[in-house]
Scaffold this active site. Structure first.
Site, PDB file in Angstrom:
ATOM      1  N   GLN A  65       9.511 -16.969 -31.363  1.00  0.00           N
ATOM      2  CA  GLN A  65       8.496 -17.797 -32.009  1.00  0.00           C
ATOM      3  C   GLN A  65       8.849 -18.147 -33.439  1.00  0.00           C
ATOM      4  O   GLN A  65       9.686 -17.503 -34.076  1.00  0.00           O
ATOM      5  CB  GLN A  65       7.148 -17.079 -31.992  1.00  0.00           C
ATOM      6  CG  GLN A  65       7.135 -15.773 -32.755  1.00  0.00           C
ATOM      7  CD  GLN A  65       5.777 -15.080 -32.662  1.00  0.00           C
ATOM      8  OE1 GLN A  65       4.956 -15.165 -33.581  1.00  0.00           O
ATOM      9  NE2 GLN A  65       5.532 -14.397 -31.535  1.00  0.00           N
ATOM     10  N   HIS A  85       6.671 -20.432 -37.000  1.00  0.00           N
ATOM     11  CA  HIS A  85       5.397 -20.938 -37.489  1.00  0.00           C
ATOM     12  C   HIS A  85       5.640 -22.138 -38.395  1.00  0.00           C
ATOM     13  O   HIS A  85       6.688 -22.245 -39.043  1.00  0.00           O
ATOM     14  CB  HIS A  85       4.648 -19.851 -38.259  1.00  0.00           C
ATOM     15  CG  HIS A  85       4.564 -18.548 -37.525  1.00  0.00           C
ATOM     16  ND1 HIS A  85       3.861 -18.402 -36.351  1.00  0.00           N
ATOM     17  CD2 HIS A  85       5.112 -17.335 -37.777  1.00  0.00           C
ATOM     18  CE1 HIS A  85       3.973 -17.160 -35.921  1.00  0.00           C
ATOM     19  NE2 HIS A  85       4.736 -16.493 -36.777  1.00  0.00           N
ATOM     20  N   GLU A 121       4.478 -14.994 -43.437  1.00  0.00           N
ATOM     21  CA  GLU A 121       3.945 -13.662 -43.184  1.00  0.00           C
ATOM     22  C   GLU A 121       4.856 -12.604 -43.789  1.00  0.00           C
ATOM     23  O   GLU A 121       6.040 -12.847 -44.055  1.00  0.00           O
ATOM     24  CB  GLU A 121       3.770 -13.417 -41.686  1.00  0.00           C
ATOM     25  CG  GLU A 121       5.023 -13.613 -40.846  1.00  0.00           C
ATOM     26  CD  GLU A 121       4.722 -13.705 -39.352  1.00  0.00           C
ATOM     27  OE1 GLU A 121       3.660 -14.235 -38.982  1.00  0.00           O
ATOM     28  OE2 GLU A 121       5.556 -13.249 -38.560  1.00  0.00           O
ATOM     29  N   HIS A 178      11.902 -15.743 -34.926  1.00  0.00           N
ATOM     30  CA  HIS A 178      11.939 -14.286 -34.855  1.00  0.00           C
ATOM     31  C   HIS A 178      11.372 -13.775 -33.538  1.00  0.00           C
ATOM     32  O   HIS A 178      10.656 -14.475 -32.815  1.00  0.00           O
ATOM     33  CB  HIS A 178      11.181 -13.653 -36.033  1.00  0.00           C
ATOM     34  CG  HIS A 178       9.745 -14.085 -36.141  1.00  0.00           C
ATOM     35  ND1 HIS A 178       9.360 -15.273 -36.727  1.00  0.00           N
ATOM     36  CD2 HIS A 178       8.586 -13.479 -35.755  1.00  0.00           C
ATOM     37  CE1 HIS A 178       8.042 -15.380 -36.694  1.00  0.00           C
ATOM     38  NE2 HIS A 178       7.547 -14.299 -36.099  1.00  0.00           N
ATOM     39  N   ARG A 194       6.094 -21.258 -29.619  1.00  0.00           N
ATOM     40  CA  ARG A 194       6.911 -20.355 -28.818  1.00  0.00           C
ATOM     41  C   ARG A 194       8.001 -21.113 -28.065  1.00  0.00           C
ATOM     42  O   ARG A 194       7.771 -22.202 -27.544  1.00  0.00           O
ATOM     43  CB  ARG A 194       6.036 -19.583 -27.827  1.00  0.00           C
ATOM     44  CG  ARG A 194       4.922 -18.783 -28.485  1.00  0.00           C
ATOM     45  CD  ARG A 194       4.030 -18.107 -27.458  1.00  0.00           C
ATOM     46  NE  ARG A 194       2.916 -17.396 -28.108  1.00  0.00           N
ATOM     47  CZ  ARG A 194       1.757 -17.954 -28.412  1.00  0.00           C
ATOM     48  NH1 ARG A 194       1.540 -19.226 -28.105  1.00  0.00           N
ATOM     49  NH2 ARG A 194       0.818 -17.252 -29.004  1.00  0.00           N
TER      50      ARG A 194
END
Length: 384
Positions: free
Chosen positions: A99, A101, A136, A257, A276
């Site tokens: 995945q 982002h 994140e 990652h 994904r």
């Protein structure tokens, strides 16, 4: 004036989650089902419940009723009256999906496109749940293993070539020429039949001894969990990272990652946008992933705390994370809203007693507050 209160988080029972870790942290009996994530925040999909003055209310509703009082005028104005971060504990028992982002501009475009197509917000095949980016940061509570960021093309080519799978030759040729993006695209856009065959051959090759033994070990595990998924080959193009307890990683938007195993505290922008490319039963959106993935080789910069109270580097305004080894009493003066999490032990925070998995909401304007007890604590706040 808004006052601190105890937060109750929401459990997400994703199938890759551990059945024991979160119950152990929280001191409750296991349910027998996977418990993958504990969410602490105000995301409308799974908001925490704030107990204040004897009443329980979802945190996002509390903030919506008084954004300036809860967030402070600066945070409320900057982030449109919403809490800009989401805090989690992740208990990973099996590899997660391949995945990445989006950036904020990519999220705006993707969300608006799916809105125009009339895709319901809760539809399984929807990729963009909101208009926010999702950088994140993770901090290990126990040894944690992940695949994170693309390797240099030279190293990726060497690894794939060592498997001696002839069907990988086109991807290897791209990598040997220094071209990561075409290699990634070639793998992810394989027709189902050939992609399945390549994936099976890669997983079988990983079971043999040879160079990159740790990567081969995870290639076998991923192949067993997702037989025939081309994501197993893509995963081998990523850096293999092991975090020891206390160490942390910051992942920018676009970082490809796969989290493999272990337990971490994770803080992110307040978003649920996950694109994904495989290794999951959830929605796979290869075109969307290829549009946002950062194909530059990534240096993996592991951060380690240098004292009992340490703030990790996270170059975004949405969040910051401070790890506190508490033994006694400390006083803090927040500059904005905070969520204080107890990962182990017990403590009294701003007058509220919490233990493992418990948290306290500290609204902006609280002023100096005390944290007293013994345990491992985390302060989630806005960034600098």
């Amino acid at each position: 004036m808004s006052t601190p209160g105890v937060l109750s988080g929401a459990i997400q029972p994703y199938p890759w989650g551990s059945r024991e870790v979160l119950p152990q942290i929280m001191g409750v009996p296991p349910t027998g089902e996977p418990q993958a994530e504990l969410w602490l925040g105000a995301h409308p999909r799974a908001p925490s419940v704030l107990r204040r003055s004897g009443t329980n209310r979802p945190l996002h509703q509390v903030i919506a009723d008084d954004p300036i009082g809860e967030l402070g005028p600066d945070t409320a104005q900057t982030f449109g009256g919403e809490l800009p971060f989401l805090l989690k504990i992740l208990a990973v028992d099996q590899p997660l999906s391949l995945q990445t982002h989006p950036t904020r501009s990519q999220a705006h475009a993707g969300f608006d496109s799916e809105e125009e197509q009339g895709i319901p917000l809760d539809a399984e095949h929807r990729s963009y749940r909101d208009r926010n980016h999702k950088p994140e940061l993770i901090c290990a509570l126990e040894p944690f293993t992940a695949l994170c960021g693309l390797r240099t093309p030279e190293t990726a080519a060497e690894l794939l070539d060592s498997l001696e799978v002839a069907a990988l030759d086109p991807a290897i040729s791209f990598l040997q020429a220094g071209e990561i993006a075409p290699a990634l695209r070639w793998l992810l856009e394989q027709p189902p039949e050939s992609g399945t065959e390549i994936a099976l051959q890669v997983a079988a090759a990983c079971s043999k001894s040879g160079p990159f033994p740790d990567e081969r070990h995870w290639g076998v595990r991923i192949g067993e969990q997702h037989p025939g998924d081309i994501g197993v080959a893509v995963a081998l193009m990523l850096n293999l990272v092991r975090l020891e307890p206390g160490q942390a990683l910051f992942l920018r938007a676009g970082n490809l990652h796969v989290y493999l195993r272990g337990t971490v505290v994770e803080i992110m922008a307040n978003s649920d946008n996950v694109l994904r490319g495989g290794l999951t039963a959830k929605n796979v959106d290869v075109p969307a992933l290829l549009d946002v993935v950062d194909c530059r080789p990534h240096d993996v910069l592991v951060q380690a705390p240098t004292g009992p109270c340490f703030t990790f580097e996270a170059p975004v305004p949405d969040f910051s994370l401070t790890r506190v080894e508490l033994a006694g009493s400390r006083r803090f003066t927040p500059s904005g809203p905070e969520i204080v999490l107890c990962a182990s032990g017990s403590a009294r925070v701003a007058g509220h007693k919490i233990s493992g998995g418990g948290a306290v909401w500290v609204p902006a304007g609280t002023g100096e507050f005390e944290m007293a007890g013994t345990g491992l604590m985390f302060r989630a706040a806005t960034g600098g």
